[in-house]
Design a protein around this motif. Structure first.
Motif, PDB file in Angstrom:
ATOM      1  N   UNK A  81       0.801  -1.228   0.000  1.00 22.59           N
ATOM      2  CA  UNK A  81       0.000   0.000   0.000  1.00 22.59           C
ATOM      3  C   UNK A  81       0.831   1.273   0.000  1.00 22.59           C
ATOM      4  N   UNK A  82       2.128   1.167   0.316  1.00 26.31           N
ATOM      5  CA  UNK A  82       3.007   2.334   0.281  1.00 26.31           C
ATOM      6  C   UNK A  82       3.490   2.623  -1.133  1.00 26.31           C
ATOM      7  N   UNK A  83       3.166   1.747  -2.082  1.00 26.03           N
ATOM      8  CA  UNK A  83       3.647   1.898  -3.460  1.00 26.03           C
ATOM      9  C   UNK A  83       2.440   2.007  -4.393  1.00 26.03           C
ATOM     10  N   UNK A  84       1.770   3.150  -4.335  1.00 32.02           N
ATOM     11  CA  UNK A  84       0.523   3.318  -5.086  1.00 32.02           C
ATOM     12  C   UNK A  84       0.675   4.223  -6.303  1.00 32.02           C
TER      13      UNK A  84
ATOM     14  N   UNK B 284       8.430   0.404   7.949  1.00 32.61           N
ATOM     15  CA  UNK B 284       7.091   0.842   7.540  1.00 32.61           C
ATOM     16  C   UNK B 284       6.482  -0.145   6.546  1.00 32.61           C
ATOM     17  N   UNK B 285       7.317  -0.685   5.662  1.00 37.95           N
ATOM     18  CA  UNK B 285       6.827  -1.642   4.664  1.00 37.95           C
ATOM     19  C   UNK B 285       6.319  -2.937   5.299  1.00 37.95           C
TER      20      UNK B 285
ATOM     21  N   UNK C  94      -3.175   1.514   5.681  1.00 35.04           N
ATOM     22  CA  UNK C  94      -4.159   2.341   4.985  1.00 35.04           C
ATOM     23  C   UNK C  94      -5.107   3.053   5.943  1.00 35.04           C
ATOM     24  N   UNK C  95      -5.155   2.594   7.190  1.00 28.82           N
ATOM     25  CA  UNK C  95      -6.073   3.178   8.164  1.00 28.82           C
ATOM     26  C   UNK C  95      -5.336   4.043   9.186  1.00 28.82           C
TER      27      UNK C  95
ATOM     28  N   UNK D 140       2.722   9.831  10.055  1.00 31.65           N
ATOM     29  CA  UNK D 140       3.628   9.700  11.195  1.00 31.65           C
ATOM     30  C   UNK D 140       3.245   8.543  12.103  1.00 31.65           C
ATOM     31  N   UNK D 141       2.046   8.018  11.982  1.00 33.72           N
ATOM     32  CA  UNK D 141       1.723   6.765  12.660  1.00 33.72           C
ATOM     33  C   UNK D 141       2.525   5.621  12.056  1.00 33.72           C
ATOM     34  N   UNK D 142       2.809   5.713  10.763  1.00 33.32           N
ATOM     35  CA  UNK D 142       3.679   4.721  10.124  1.00 33.32           C
ATOM     36  C   UNK D 142       5.081   4.797  10.723  1.00 33.32           C
TER      37      UNK D 142
END
Length: 231
Positions: A4-7, A58-59, A67-68, A72-74
């Motif tokens: 989801x980090x690669x959109x 993060x990945x 996604x939710x 910065x929560x990541x």
């Protein structure tokens, strides 16, 4: 790099929210974000982990959690995981401290103290100057400016900086940057390995076909081991 980090370049995600296109939006949307940025920078500066380890952390988030949650929560997820895995502080200790604190008020933008500690002055210098990752290399670049290349079809779970939508796409090298440290070796081995870096030009038609919304050129900075010569 998949998930989801690669959109980038994906269909059906809709336009960017207008508020993120406007200048002058707050640097930090929530009070904890500036503190999270500072904690991460201090941990990297003190050698707890490096930037590529933090990015790879993060990945490793669950797609639904990623996604939710906010940007910065990541960071929070990755930093806590790294500090736990490296033996600095456990998840249980963090949870216990949170129970002790409850829900204290958090000032959105604390003011800079008049007197800074030596470490604080050092951190400010690091944040302003950045952390360059160029490295000397004895190897000559494999691709000259003007060379036609194709992006390798990389489907690895290890960390890399290759946008997934560029896989198998043909482009042209337009600039050689020299050698920089390899993100995968940095993330997984904590070593600096020099790899040549290039600016590569891709056409929108090559990327998205004749139905591309616009006719334009896209430029991407890609490492040598992401590329192959066009036969």
């Amino acid at each position: 790099m998949h998930g989801p980090h690669d959109l980038g370049g994906r269909d059906g995600l809709g336009p960017i929210e207008p508020e993120f296109l406007e200048p002058g939006i707050p640097d930090w949307r929530y009070p904890f974000e500036g503190r999270m940025h500072a904690i991460t920078a201090m941990a990297i500066k003190n050698g707890a982990f490096n930037l590529d380890e933090q990015r790879h952390g993060i990945e490793l988030m669950k797609w639904s959690d990623y996604l939710d949650s906010t940007y910065y929560a990541h960071w929070l997820f990755s930093v806590e995981k790294l500090l736990n895995d490296k033996g600095y502080i456990t998840h249980e200790q963090v949870d216990e401290r949170m129970r002790e604190l409850g829900a204290p008020d958090m000032k959105p933008h604390p003011e800079k103290p008049e007197q800074l500690t030596p470490f604080a002055r050092d951190m400010i210098e690091v944040l302003w100057k950045g952390t360059p990752h160029d490295l000397p290399s004895d190897a000559d670049p494999a691709f000259a400016v003007g060379a036609e290349v194709v992006v390798r079809n990389i489907n690895e779970v290890t960390h890399n900086r290759l946008p997934g939508y560029l896989n198998k796409i043909k482009g042209v090298v337009v600039r050689q940057y020299g050698a920089f440290h390899d993100p995968a070796d940095s993330a997984h081995k904590q070593v600096d390995s020099p790899h040549h870096l290039y600016m590569v030009k891709f056409s929108s038609k090559e990327l998205w076909g004749d139905d591309a919304a616009e006719d334009f050129d896209l430029y991407a900075d890609l490492f040598e081991n992401y590329l192959e010569p066009v036969n």
